[in-house]
Design a protein around this motif. Structure first.
Motif, PDB file in Angstrom:
ATOM      1  N   PRO A   8       0.824  -1.213   0.000  1.00  0.00           N
ATOM      2  CA  PRO A   8       0.000   0.000   0.000  1.00  0.00           C
ATOM      3  C   PRO A   8       0.864   1.271   0.000  1.00  0.00           C
ATOM      4  CG  PRO A   8      -0.750  -1.537   1.683  1.00  0.00           C
ATOM      5  CD  PRO A   8       0.549  -2.056   1.160  1.00  0.00           C
ATOM      6  N   GLU A   9       0.399   2.264  -0.728  1.00  0.00           N
ATOM      7  CA  GLU A   9       1.127   3.532  -0.819  1.00  0.00           C
ATOM      8  C   GLU A   9       1.286   4.173   0.560  1.00  0.00           C
ATOM      9  OE1 GLU A   9       3.424   6.486  -2.336  1.00  0.00           O
ATOM     10  OE2 GLU A   9       2.841   4.588  -3.265  1.00  0.00           O
ATOM     11  N   ARG A  10       0.290   4.069   1.417  1.00  0.00           N
ATOM     12  CA  ARG A  10       0.382   4.643   2.771  1.00  0.00           C
ATOM     13  C   ARG A  10       1.551   4.042   3.539  1.00  0.00           C
ATOM     14  NH1 ARG A  10       1.561   7.917   5.683  1.00  0.00           N
ATOM     15  NH2 ARG A  10       0.887   8.017   7.819  1.00  0.00           N
ATOM     16  N   PHE A  11       1.744   2.729   3.388  1.00  0.00           N
ATOM     17  CA  PHE A  11       2.853   2.053   4.061  1.00  0.00           C
ATOM     18  C   PHE A  11       4.187   2.505   3.477  1.00  0.00           C
ATOM     19  CE2 PHE A  11       5.655  -1.743   4.549  1.00  0.00           C
ATOM     20  CZ  PHE A  11       5.794  -1.679   5.918  1.00  0.00           C
ATOM     21  N   GLY A 113       7.590  16.480  18.655  1.00  0.00           N
ATOM     22  CA  GLY A 113       6.329  16.839  18.017  1.00  0.00           C
ATOM     23  C   GLY A 113       5.671  15.646  17.349  1.00  0.00           C
ATOM     24  N   ALA A 114       5.909  14.445  17.897  1.00  0.00           N
ATOM     25  CA  ALA A 114       5.368  13.209  17.343  1.00  0.00           C
ATOM     26  C   ALA A 114       4.014  12.919  17.977  1.00  0.00           C
ATOM     27  CB  ALA A 114       6.340  12.063  17.584  1.00  0.00           C
ATOM     28  N   ALA A 115       2.962  13.353  17.317  1.00  0.00           N
ATOM     29  CA  ALA A 115       1.607  13.166  17.846  1.00  0.00           C
ATOM     30  C   ALA A 115       1.222  11.693  17.814  1.00  0.00           C
ATOM     31  CB  ALA A 115       0.618  13.996  17.033  1.00  0.00           C
ATOM     32  N   ALA A 116       0.661  11.213  18.936  1.00  0.00           N
ATOM     33  CA  ALA A 116       0.339   9.795  19.052  1.00  0.00           C
ATOM     34  C   ALA A 116      -0.911   9.583  19.887  1.00  0.00           C
ATOM     35  CB  ALA A 116       1.510   9.062  19.682  1.00  0.00           C
ATOM     36  N   ASP A 117      -1.584   8.473  19.620  1.00  0.00           N
ATOM     37  CA  ASP A 117      -2.740   8.041  20.396  1.00  0.00           C
ATOM     38  C   ASP A 117      -2.486   6.624  20.905  1.00  0.00           C
ATOM     39  OD1 ASP A 117      -4.372  10.352  19.921  1.00  0.00           O
ATOM     40  OD2 ASP A 117      -4.768   9.589  17.899  1.00  0.00           O
ATOM     41  N   ALA A 118      -3.261   6.216  21.892  1.00  0.00           N
ATOM     42  CA  ALA A 118      -3.220   4.855  22.431  1.00  0.00           C
ATOM     43  C   ALA A 118      -1.803   4.427  22.817  1.00  0.00           C
ATOM     44  CB  ALA A 118      -3.837   3.869  21.430  1.00  0.00           C
ATOM     45  N   LEU A 119      -1.088   5.312  23.509  1.00  0.00           N
ATOM     46  CA  LEU A 119       0.273   5.015  23.965  1.00  0.00           C
ATOM     47  C   LEU A 119       0.201   4.165  25.225  1.00  0.00           C
ATOM     48  CD1 LEU A 119       3.371   5.488  23.953  1.00  0.00           C
ATOM     49  CD2 LEU A 119       2.941   7.596  25.231  1.00  0.00           C
ATOM     50  N   PRO A 151       0.580   6.412  15.594  1.00  0.00           N
ATOM     51  CA  PRO A 151       1.010   7.748  15.179  1.00  0.00           C
ATOM     52  C   PRO A 151      -0.090   8.440  14.392  1.00  0.00           C
ATOM     53  CG  PRO A 151       1.933   6.109  13.704  1.00  0.00           C
ATOM     54  CD  PRO A 151       1.191   5.362  14.783  1.00  0.00           C
ATOM     55  N   HIS A 152      -0.151   9.754  14.513  1.00  0.00           N
ATOM     56  CA  HIS A 152      -1.053  10.498  13.646  1.00  0.00           C
ATOM     57  C   HIS A 152      -0.525  10.375  12.223  1.00  0.00           C
ATOM     58  CE1 HIS A 152      -2.865  13.196  17.024  1.00  0.00           C
ATOM     59  NE2 HIS A 152      -2.950  11.913  17.287  1.00  0.00           N
ATOM     60  N   GLU A 153      -1.404  10.457  11.270  1.00  0.00           N
ATOM     61  CA  GLU A 153      -1.051  10.197   9.870  1.00  0.00           C
ATOM     62  C   GLU A 153       0.039  11.121   9.336  1.00  0.00           C
ATOM     63  OE1 GLU A 153      -2.346   7.623   7.816  1.00  0.00           O
ATOM     64  OE2 GLU A 153      -3.057   6.917   9.750  1.00  0.00           O
ATOM     65  N   GLU A 154       0.085  12.356   9.784  1.00  0.00           N
ATOM     66  CA  GLU A 154       1.081  13.300   9.276  1.00  0.00           C
ATOM     67  C   GLU A 154       2.266  13.371  10.238  1.00  0.00           C
ATOM     68  OE1 GLU A 154       0.697  14.566   6.255  1.00  0.00           O
ATOM     69  OE2 GLU A 154      -1.207  13.497   6.215  1.00  0.00           O
TER      70      GLU A 154
END
Length: 191
Positions: A8-11, A113-119, A151-154
């Motif tokens: 996948p391109e996202r990967f 500045g590495a935005a993250a969720d579910a850490l 990680p957030h997508e950006e």
């Protein structure tokens, strides 16, 4: 990188972003074989660094990608880190050390500045004693940190920077451009 017919391109973008930042000279980062069963696509790097007093830290950073968005992830990407750092015996006895070890990761993510969720993750302290004909010091102390986050997508490159900063903290490396003097050498007039 996992070999699949249609990556996948996202990967692909995520791998490129993670590989883009250059670590500081004291940190050696190499691509390694990723785990195969955690996600349809995976990428992994290993890192090694020595601190000013000879402390060794080794780590792995694994990028997982599952287009089906596992519920626990809350996204299509997941980052997993495993770090093992040698400790000075005095530091190993500090009851606050697990919280300090965890702060190495959280502060590295925040500072980069590495935005993250579910850490989430664990910090484990181990103490080993060697007996008989085993090479190495009679006693050793280690900190093991395991963590994962979505990680957030950006800005995925910021997560690679955070990984490098985690290595810096674990080995006690000073900020870049700052020299560390060995107090014992300075007292003997060897500086």
């Amino acid at each position: 990188m996992t070999e699949m017919a249609a990556i996948p391109e996202r990967f692909r973008q995520a791998v490129a972003a993670l590989a883009a930042p250059t670590p500081r000279a004291e940190i050696e980062v190499t691509e390694v074989r990723p785990p195969k069963r955690l996600a349809p696509w995976a990428y992994a790097v290993a890192a090694e660094a020595n601190g000013p007093a000879g402390e060794l830290a080794t780590a792995r950073l694994v990028l997982l990608h599952d287009p089906d968005e596992p519920a626990a992830w809350g996204g299509t990407l997941r980052l997993v880190v495993y770090l093992r750092a040698e400790l000075d015996p005095e530091l190993a006895a500090d009851p606050l050390l697990p919280a300090v070890g965890w702060s190495w990761l959280t502060e590295a993510l925040e500072d980069a500045g590495a935005a993250a969720d579910a850490l989430g993750g664990t910090v484990t302290l181990t103490s080993s004693a060697r007996f008989g004909n085993i090479a190495g010091p009679p006693r050793s102390h280690d900190l093991e940190l395991r963590g994962s986050w979505t990680p957030h997508e950006e800005g995925l490159d910021a997560h690679a920077v955070a990984f490098h900063e985690l290595m810096t903290s674990a080995t006690g490396l000073p900020p870049e451009g700052v020299a560390v003097f060995d107090r014992r050498s300075t007292l003997r007039g060897e500086a």
